[in-house]
Design a protein around this motif. Structure first.
Motif, short mmCIF file in Angstrom:
data_model
loop_
_atom_site.label_atom_id
_atom_site.label_comp_id
_atom_site.label_asym_id
_atom_site.label_seq_id
_atom_site.Cartn_x
_atom_site.Cartn_y
_atom_site.Cartn_z
N ALA A 12 18.29 29.51 -24.91
CA ALA A 12 19.46 28.65 -24.89
C ALA A 12 20.03 28.53 -23.48
N ALA A 13 20.05 29.65 -22.76
CA ALA A 13 20.55 29.63 -21.38
C ALA A 13 19.67 28.77 -20.49
N MET A 14 18.37 28.74 -20.76
CA MET A 14 17.47 27.87 -20.01
C MET A 14 17.69 26.40 -20.38
N LEU A 15 17.80 26.14 -21.68
CA LEU A 15 17.93 24.76 -22.14
C LEU A 15 19.18 24.07 -21.59
N ARG A 16 20.24 24.83 -21.35
CA ARG A 16 21.47 24.20 -20.88
C ARG A 16 21.39 23.76 -19.42
N VAL A 17 20.43 24.30 -18.67
CA VAL A 17 20.28 23.94 -17.26
C VAL A 17 18.87 23.42 -16.99
N HIS A 18 18.51 22.38 -17.74
CA HIS A 18 17.25 21.67 -17.50
C HIS A 18 16.02 22.56 -17.67
N GLY A 19 16.11 23.55 -18.55
CA GLY A 19 14.94 24.35 -18.88
C GLY A 19 14.51 25.30 -17.79
N SER A 20 15.46 25.83 -17.03
CA SER A 20 15.09 26.72 -15.93
C SER A 20 15.86 28.03 -15.98
N LYS A 21 15.21 29.10 -15.55
CA LYS A 21 15.88 30.38 -15.31
C LYS A 21 16.35 30.45 -13.87
N LYS A 22 15.56 29.82 -13.00
CA LYS A 22 15.87 29.78 -11.58
C LYS A 22 15.93 28.31 -11.17
N LYS A 23 16.97 27.94 -10.42
CA LYS A 23 17.17 26.54 -10.06
C LYS A 23 15.96 25.97 -9.35
N TYR A 24 15.57 24.76 -9.78
CA TYR A 24 14.44 24.00 -9.26
C TYR A 24 13.09 24.53 -9.71
N PHE A 25 13.06 25.54 -10.57
CA PHE A 25 11.81 26.07 -11.12
C PHE A 25 11.85 25.90 -12.63
N ASN A 26 11.74 24.64 -13.06
CA ASN A 26 11.91 24.28 -14.47
C ASN A 26 10.67 24.64 -15.27
N GLU A 27 10.87 25.33 -16.37
CA GLU A 27 9.76 25.83 -17.19
C GLU A 27 9.58 25.05 -18.48
N ILE A 28 10.68 24.51 -19.03
CA ILE A 28 10.63 23.73 -20.26
C ILE A 28 11.54 22.52 -20.09
N ILE A 29 11.39 21.54 -20.99
CA ILE A 29 12.28 20.37 -20.97
C ILE A 29 13.62 20.79 -21.56
N GLY A 30 14.68 20.58 -20.80
CA GLY A 30 16.00 21.02 -21.26
C GLY A 30 17.04 19.93 -21.19
N TYR A 31 18.27 20.34 -21.00
CA TYR A 31 19.42 19.44 -21.00
C TYR A 31 20.35 19.80 -19.84
N ASN A 32 21.32 18.95 -19.62
CA ASN A 32 22.43 19.28 -18.74
C ASN A 32 23.62 19.51 -19.67
#
Length: 366
Positions: free
Chosen positions: A209-229
């Protein structure tokens, strides 16, 4: 008497204005407006209040359900059982992730999903149940979990209207696998803009959930899944931090207001008052009566003419809305409730004299 709104936030704003203005000033001085210290602190404070390990703030209650479903792995081909007597967002979120909402009719006493009908609609495609704690009244979560565990189903609680409500002393939104909350301004705990929260004790769900809220990333600009803003902004978090310590007092104010209405209206013919089940601590997000004999619209119109505002939640059950009508579902109890319910003015600080005025005018209008 002057006109009476359905909800009056001026009392809480007056009470908290010095603290709110200081909180706003602190955010402005810090110059951090997204994912700042107030968001982090609020997440910890609300997790402590609810008694959960993880609290993930989001942009809205709707996003909380969508992200909750995705975090739990619900998607195309899956079915999710819910109630037709709720705000559209509950079913909409199910459809947004590609799953299919399956509706179960409601219990006329609590207005919540009728658990006696639940097992009849479970299929091999069923993956989850979304109970809605409507108007602040908890669903019978013990019975629901018994059924869910028997069929190995996830439980995602829609707690948008029930912040602080309890089932046998446990906060709703913390009993199932995931709890979804809204901080829309009219809610028992409301921001002064949009806001939402996902609560869970499941680390895997929390991380996703924490990843999905920031465009699917744990670390900024390193997106791992399709997420949301879907981030709660810093100013709203600051508001919620000021308000959270007052929520139990405010919920108790709502309960007292409900008891006052009950005392004033319990002997009146032609209406049915809301009830509180023995397992529940109702927080009365709405005080919703039922007006019998097809008089609801007439009663509402008469009250409106003299300045007493009321609301109808909800005039059309979800299965009868255009987007779901083709499913052909028949939910007679939900349909009956939709034609009868009427929510009266209520807020934590409402003066009993205002309630007396509302009650007397309601009686006159019947």
């Amino acid at each position: 008497m002057k006109s009476v709104p359905v909800l009056d936030l001026s009392y809480e704003i007056k009470e908290l204005k010095p603290q709110l203005m200081q909180a706003f000033e602190d955010v402005l001085d810090a110059g951090t407006f997204i994912m700042g210290p107030n968001v982090k602190k609020f997440e910890q404070e609300v997790a402590d209040y609810l008694g959960v390990k993880y609290a993930i703030t989001l942009n809205s209650g709707t996003d909380a359900i969508i992200i909750g479903l995705l975090a739990a792995g619900i998607g195309p081909g899956d079915e999710v059982i819910t109630t037709p007597f709720t705000f559209f967002a509950t079913a909409e979120a199910i459809s947004q992730v590609g799953a299919t909402p399956v509706f179960v009719d409601v219990d006329e006493l609590t207005y919540n999903i009728d658990l006696s009908q639940l097992e009849a609609v479970i299929t091999e495609r069923t993956k989850a149940i979304i109970p809605v704690h409507l108007f602040g009244h908890p669903v019978d979560m013990g019975l629901l979990l018994e059924i869910a565990n028997k069929h190995q189903l996830l439980v995602i609680e829609d707690t948008a209207q029930a912040f602080g409500a309890e089932y046998h002393g446990q906060k709703v939104g913390t009993i199932g696998d995931i709890g979804c909350f809204s901080f829309f301004p009219s809610k028992n705990l409301g921001a002064y803009g949009d806001g939402g929260l996902l609560a869970t004790n499941n680390e895997e769900f929390a991380v996703k959930a924490a990843m999905l809220r920031v465009h699917g990333s744990k670390k900024k600009y390193f997106n791992e899944i399709i997420g949301y803003n879907s981030r709660l902004d810093e100013m709203q978090a600051a508001v919620l931090r000021v308000k959270l310590p007052h929520i139990d007092k405010w919920n108790e104010g709502r309960r007292q207001a409900a008891n006052t209405y009950k005392a004033m209206l319990s002997e009146v013919n032609g209406i049915v008052l809301p009830e509180e089940a023995g397992y529940a601590k109702h927080v009365y997000h709405q005080y919703t009566i039922r007006v019998n004999e097809g008089k609801r619209e007439q009663v509402q119109a008469k009250l409106e003419q003299i300045g007493v505002s009321t609301m109808i939640y909800y005039p059309v059950p979800v299965h009868k809305l255009p987007v779901y009508r083709a499913m052909g579902a028949q939910m007679p109890k939900a349909e009956k409730l939709a034609s009868e319910v009427l929510s009266l003015p209520i807020w934590p600080q409402i003066d009993p004299q205002i309630q007396s005025y509302v009650s007397s005018k309601l009686i006159e209008s019947l």
